[in-house]
Design a protein around this motif. Structure first.
Motif, PDB file in Angstrom:
ATOM      1  N   TRP A   1       4.564   4.963   2.189  1.00  0.00           N
ATOM      2  CA  TRP A   1       3.379   5.172   3.031  1.00  0.00           C
ATOM      3  C   TRP A   1       3.416   4.248   4.243  1.00  0.00           C
ATOM      4  O   TRP A   1       3.098   4.663   5.364  1.00  0.00           O
ATOM      5  CB  TRP A   1       2.120   4.930   2.208  1.00  0.00           C
TER       6      TRP A   1
ATOM      7  N   TYR B   1      -3.187  -3.817   7.003  1.00  0.00           N
ATOM      8  CA  TYR B   1      -2.633  -2.455   6.874  1.00  0.00           C
ATOM      9  C   TYR B   1      -2.235  -2.243   5.421  1.00  0.00           C
ATOM     10  O   TYR B   1      -1.072  -2.378   5.032  1.00  0.00           O
ATOM     11  CB  TYR B   1      -1.436  -2.308   7.811  1.00  0.00           C
TER      12      TYR B   1
ATOM     13  N   PRO C   1      -2.123   0.228   2.006  1.00  0.00           N
ATOM     14  CA  PRO C   1      -2.114   1.662   1.705  1.00  0.00           C
ATOM     15  C   PRO C   1      -3.379   2.044   0.948  1.00  0.00           C
ATOM     16  O   PRO C   1      -4.018   1.187   0.317  1.00  0.00           O
ATOM     17  CB  PRO C   1      -0.863   1.834   0.845  1.00  0.00           C
ATOM     18  N   PRO C   2      -3.713   3.311   0.994  1.00  0.00           N
ATOM     19  CA  PRO C   2      -4.870   3.767   0.215  1.00  0.00           C
ATOM     20  C   PRO C   2      -4.573   3.600  -1.272  1.00  0.00           C
ATOM     21  O   PRO C   2      -3.413   3.496  -1.681  1.00  0.00           O
ATOM     22  CB  PRO C   2      -5.012   5.242   0.605  1.00  0.00           C
ATOM     23  N   ASP C   3      -5.618   3.587  -2.051  1.00  0.00           N
ATOM     24  CA  ASP C   3      -5.450   3.420  -3.483  1.00  0.00           C
ATOM     25  C   ASP C   3      -5.035   4.760  -4.094  1.00  0.00           C
ATOM     26  O   ASP C   3      -5.876   5.629  -4.330  1.00  0.00           O
ATOM     27  CB  ASP C   3      -6.772   2.926  -4.084  1.00  0.00           C
ATOM     28  N   PHE C   4      -3.777   4.909  -4.312  1.00  0.00           N
ATOM     29  CA  PHE C   4      -3.294   6.186  -4.850  1.00  0.00           C
ATOM     30  C   PHE C   4      -3.763   6.341  -6.286  1.00  0.00           C
ATOM     31  O   PHE C   4      -3.479   5.493  -7.140  1.00  0.00           O
ATOM     32  CB  PHE C   4      -1.760   6.235  -4.800  1.00  0.00           C
ATOM     33  N   ASN C   5      -4.485   7.432  -6.514  1.00  0.00           N
ATOM     34  CA  ASN C   5      -5.021   7.619  -7.869  1.00  0.00           C
ATOM     35  C   ASN C   5      -3.934   8.158  -8.791  1.00  0.00           C
ATOM     36  O   ASN C   5      -2.824   8.490  -8.362  1.00  0.00           O
ATOM     37  CB  ASN C   5      -6.247   8.522  -7.860  1.00  0.00           C
TER      38      ASN C   5
ATOM     39  N   ILE D   1       5.679   4.327  -3.612  1.00  0.00           N
ATOM     40  CA  ILE D   1       4.806   5.188  -2.802  1.00  0.00           C
ATOM     41  C   ILE D   1       4.152   4.372  -1.693  1.00  0.00           C
ATOM     42  O   ILE D   1       4.030   4.828  -0.545  1.00  0.00           O
ATOM     43  CB  ILE D   1       3.744   5.892  -3.667  1.00  0.00           C
ATOM     44  N   ALA D   2       3.730   3.156  -2.031  1.00  0.00           N
ATOM     45  CA  ALA D   2       3.097   2.288  -1.017  1.00  0.00           C
ATOM     46  C   ALA D   2       4.084   1.967   0.102  1.00  0.00           C
ATOM     47  O   ALA D   2       3.733   2.004   1.296  1.00  0.00           O
ATOM     48  CB  ALA D   2       2.595   1.007  -1.670  1.00  0.00           C
TER      49      ALA D   2
ATOM     50  N   ARG E   1     -14.341   5.719  -5.579  1.00  0.00           N
ATOM     51  CA  ARG E   1     -14.947   4.501  -6.137  1.00  0.00           C
ATOM     52  C   ARG E   1     -16.046   3.941  -5.238  1.00  0.00           C
ATOM     53  O   ARG E   1     -16.753   3.027  -5.610  1.00  0.00           O
ATOM     54  CB  ARG E   1     -13.865   3.448  -6.321  1.00  0.00           C
TER      55      ARG E   1
ATOM     56  N   ARG F   1       4.496  10.844  -0.454  1.00  0.00           N
ATOM     57  CA  ARG F   1       4.712  11.456  -1.778  1.00  0.00           C
ATOM     58  C   ARG F   1       6.072  12.132  -1.841  1.00  0.00           C
ATOM     59  O   ARG F   1       6.834  11.956  -2.795  1.00  0.00           O
ATOM     60  CB  ARG F   1       3.592  12.473  -2.025  1.00  0.00           C
TER      61      ARG F   1
ATOM     62  N   ARG G   1       4.221   2.983  -8.032  1.00  0.00           N
ATOM     63  CA  ARG G   1       3.156   2.575  -7.104  1.00  0.00           C
ATOM     64  C   ARG G   1       3.749   1.812  -5.919  1.00  0.00           C
ATOM     65  O   ARG G   1       3.373   2.039  -4.763  1.00  0.00           O
ATOM     66  CB  ARG G   1       2.134   1.707  -7.833  1.00  0.00           C
TER      67      ARG G   1
ATOM     68  N   TRP H   1      -4.333  -9.076  11.564  1.00  0.00           N
ATOM     69  CA  TRP H   1      -4.675  -7.663  11.776  1.00  0.00           C
ATOM     70  C   TRP H   1      -3.636  -6.768  11.127  1.00  0.00           C
ATOM     71  O   TRP H   1      -3.990  -5.806  10.424  1.00  0.00           O
ATOM     72  CB  TRP H   1      -4.755  -7.409  13.291  1.00  0.00           C
TER      73      TRP H   1
ATOM     74  N   VAL I   1       3.942  12.962  -8.520  1.00  0.00           N
ATOM     75  CA  VAL I   1       5.273  12.488  -8.088  1.00  0.00           C
ATOM     76  C   VAL I   1       6.217  12.436  -9.290  1.00  0.00           C
ATOM     77  O   VAL I   1       7.343  12.944  -9.247  1.00  0.00           O
ATOM     78  CB  VAL I   1       5.166  11.102  -7.418  1.00  0.00           C
TER      79      VAL I   1
ATOM     80  N   ALA J   1      -9.270  13.463  -0.047  1.00  0.00           N
ATOM     81  CA  ALA J   1      -8.207  13.137  -1.000  1.00  0.00           C
ATOM     82  C   ALA J   1      -8.717  12.276  -2.142  1.00  0.00           C
ATOM     83  O   ALA J   1      -7.935  11.728  -2.899  1.00  0.00           O
ATOM     84  CB  ALA J   1      -7.078  12.403  -0.275  1.00  0.00           C
ATOM     85  N   HIS J   2     -10.019  12.125  -2.243  1.00  0.00           N
ATOM     86  CA  HIS J   2     -10.676  11.417  -3.351  1.00  0.00           C
ATOM     87  C   HIS J   2     -10.304   9.945  -3.400  1.00  0.00           C
ATOM     88  O   HIS J   2     -10.398   9.321  -4.448  1.00  0.00           O
ATOM     89  CB  HIS J   2     -10.328  12.056  -4.707  1.00  0.00           C
ATOM     90  N   HIS J   3      -9.851   9.408  -2.253  1.00  0.00           N
ATOM     91  CA  HIS J   3      -9.557   7.985  -2.254  1.00  0.00           C
ATOM     92  C   HIS J   3     -10.819   7.160  -2.248  1.00  0.00           C
ATOM     93  O   HIS J   3     -10.790   5.965  -2.514  1.00  0.00           O
ATOM     94  CB  HIS J   3      -8.717   7.599  -1.018  1.00  0.00           C
TER      95      HIS J   3
ATOM     96  N   VAL K   1      -2.055  11.474  -8.076  1.00  0.00           N
ATOM     97  CA  VAL K   1      -0.958  11.423  -7.099  1.00  0.00           C
ATOM     98  C   VAL K   1       0.311  10.895  -7.759  1.00  0.00           C
ATOM     99  O   VAL K   1       1.396  11.464  -7.601  1.00  0.00           O
ATOM    100  CB  VAL K   1      -1.363  10.526  -5.901  1.00  0.00           C
ATOM    101  N   LEU K   2       0.142   9.823  -8.514  1.00  0.00           N
ATOM    102  CA  LEU K   2       1.305   9.218  -9.182  1.00  0.00           C
ATOM    103  C   LEU K   2       1.908  10.194 -10.202  1.00  0.00           C
ATOM    104  O   LEU K   2       3.141  10.322 -10.287  1.00  0.00           O
ATOM    105  CB  LEU K   2       0.888   7.920  -9.877  1.00  0.00           C
TER     106      LEU K   2
ATOM    107  N   GLN L   1      -9.103   1.162  11.396  1.00  0.00           N
ATOM    108  CA  GLN L   1      -8.121   0.087  11.597  1.00  0.00           C
ATOM    109  C   GLN L   1      -6.729   0.560  11.209  1.00  0.00           C
ATOM    110  O   GLN L   1      -5.746   0.272  11.897  1.00  0.00           O
ATOM    111  CB  GLN L   1      -8.488  -1.132  10.736  1.00  0.00           C
ATOM    112  N   ARG L   2      -6.688   1.259  10.099  1.00  0.00           N
ATOM    113  CA  ARG L   2      -5.387   1.768   9.631  1.00  0.00           C
ATOM    114  C   ARG L   2      -4.755   2.671  10.683  1.00  0.00           C
ATOM    115  O   ARG L   2      -3.561   2.620  10.938  1.00  0.00           O
ATOM    116  CB  ARG L   2      -5.595   2.567   8.332  1.00  0.00           C
TER     117      ARG L   2
ATOM    118  N   GLU M   1       0.054  10.196   3.558  1.00  0.00           N
ATOM    119  CA  GLU M   1       0.227  10.331   2.106  1.00  0.00           C
ATOM    120  C   GLU M   1       1.191  11.442   1.722  1.00  0.00           C
ATOM    121  O   GLU M   1       2.013  11.260   0.802  1.00  0.00           O
ATOM    122  CB  GLU M   1      -1.138  10.600   1.461  1.00  0.00           C
TER     123      GLU M   1
END
Lengths: 246, 222
Positions: free
Chosen positions: B66, A53, A55-59, B62-63, B138, B76, B59, A49, A66, B133-135, A62-63, B154-155, B72
């Protein structure tokens, strides 16, 4: 290996964080214990479980934001002058000269103050040394104006004199004045023997109280003082000096 | 003038090589050598080289941020601050050190500072926030939307579970279980002994399990 000990080790066992021999011991216990086997299953589910966890897929936006934020900050920092550069900008030649002149003036003022202070202190010390006469030098003669006198009846009479220059002499303050005088350390010469043994300290009770004139003369020898006591209006023949020595 | 042009050309060449390496999956040694070259150039003040270094690690940073902070926006900000500190302290980085581990240490410290500063009202990214946030760009089908919603829920729960941990426990758990680093490396990053890290991890896992058990009991009753 008890089940209580297992409860502490199983959280590490499920992810392979135990030493090889410890892991082997735990594995052996778990095979034979249903309760610990259930506990292992619970921890494995919990870890599964936790691993979900993600992370969301940072597009890319976002990158990029930063990265651009960092580069902007670095550009600003490199454009900003450093502390020493700012200091160099502040310290123009004119300011340096002015600051140096001010510092020199302060130092000069401080030195002058010190020199003055020391010289004043030295002067004061010299004055004190000059004013205080040495004991071996004899004091110049001077006339002590009459002050406290011993009346013929033995009492002490105070004569107010506005220009009293010396404090009461010791013999005037002598409380035992009516008794026989203390023996002097120096012997008196015949020609300076007191005319009156009683001096002023032995009053003649039968004598009528009179106002006395008192004249004191300090000789060159500080230990010898000449005192004249005479009733006012007395004949000069009756005036005889009294010599007191210490 | 000529030297500046040569330097720029070399930076571009290095960047292109790095992109090729990342795409082609070349050996770790080649990647490390190129990375070392970029670090050296960044230390001498080459901003372009530092930017390339950022592209390689951003990447991951940031992960990590997070996972430490749970949302987010904070991630950032923390990532930006971490990279600025990396540039500032690049002169103190020793070439024989592992750059990734050194970078992680800075990120952990920045996240700890950030966690102290942020407000009481912590929010996890809800499904609606993620869509905003356009996540979910897809996501095509309804099934995927449903899966994404479940994943978001869940998150949120896991974020709540992680909040029951202390700062040190969370850092140890995130580095070991979520970043997948070995215990030895986690101990180096956190500046603790391996025994301390194991103890923290064991406690953290027990707390996560307890939280999950409580949630499951509530679901069963409800």
């Amino acid at each position: 290996m008890t089940c209580t000990r297992m409860e502490q080790l199983i959280p590490l066992y499920v992810e392979g964080d135990l030493e090889a021999d410890t892991a082997s011991a735990v594995g052996g216990h778990v095979k034979g214990c249903a309760g610990c086997r259930a506990l292992v299953a619970e921890y494995e589910a919990s870890q599964g479980w936790l691993h979900s966890y993600t992370p969301p897929d940072f597009n890319e936006a976002v990158l990029d934001s930063v990265r651009l934020g960092v580069m902007r900050e670095l550009q600003e920092q490199s454009a900003r002058p450093s502390f020493f550069e700012r200091l160099a900008l502040l310290l123009t030649p004119r300011r340096i000269v002015a600051a140096t002149a001010a510092a020199l003036m302060i130092i000069a003022a401080f030195l002058l103050y010190n020199v003055n202070h020391n010289s004043n202190a030295g002067l004061k010390r010299a004055e004190r040394a000059f004013v205080q006469p040495r004991e071996e030098k004899p004091a110049p003669p001077f006339v002590i104006p009459p002050h406290d006198v011993i009346a013929p009846d033995g009492g002490v009479k105070q004569v107010n004199h506005p220009h009293r220059k010396k404090p009461a002499t010791p013999y005037l303050a002598d409380k035992n004045a009516h008794r026989s005088p203390r023996p002097n350390k120096r012997e008196l010469h015949n020609d300076t023997v007191l005319a009156n043994d009683n001096r002023t300290s032995v009053p003649d009770e039968s004598a009528k109280p009179q106002e006395m004139l008192r004249i004191e003369l300090q000789t060159a020898d500080p230990n010898i003082r000449i005192i004249w006591l005479a009733p006012k209006g007395a004949d000069s023949q009756e005036l005889k000096p009294m010599i007191e020595t210490r | 003038m000529m030297e500046a042009q040569e330097e720029q050309a070399m930076t571009v060449e290095v960047a292109e090589t790095l992109q090729m390496i990342n795409g082609a999956g070349l050996s770790k040694t080649a990647v490390e050598r190129t990375e070392a070259l970029l670090i050296e150039r960044a230390r001498s003040g080459d901003h372009a080289a530092f930017e390339q270094l950022m592209i390689c690690h951003q990447r991951k940073v940031i992960a990590m941020a997070w996972r430490m902070l749970g949302n987010e926006d904070d991630a950032r900000d923390a990532a930006q601050e971490a990279f600025i500190k990396v540039y500032k302290y690049l002169s103190s980085y020793k070439p024989d050190q592992d750059f990734g581990g050194w970078l992680y240490r800075i990120v952990v410290n920045v996240c700890h500072d950030h966690g102290r500063k942020r407000s009481q009202h912590d929010r996890h990214l809800s499904f609606e926030d993620e869509r905003a946030a356009h996540h979910l760009d897809r996501v095509a089908s309804n099934e995927n939307i449903e899966a994404a919603a479940i994943q978001s829920q869940q998150r949120g729960l896991i974020e709540e579970a992680l909040k029951t941990l202390s700062k040190k426990e969370r850092a140890a758990l995130v580095l070991r279980d979520l970043e997948g680093l070995p215990t030895e490396e986690v101990a180096q990053i956190l500046g603790s002994s391996q025994a301390t890290v194991r103890s923290q991890i064991a406690t953290a896992r027990a707390k996560i399990k307890q939280f999950r058990d409580r949630v499951l009991r509530q679901k069963t009753r409800g």
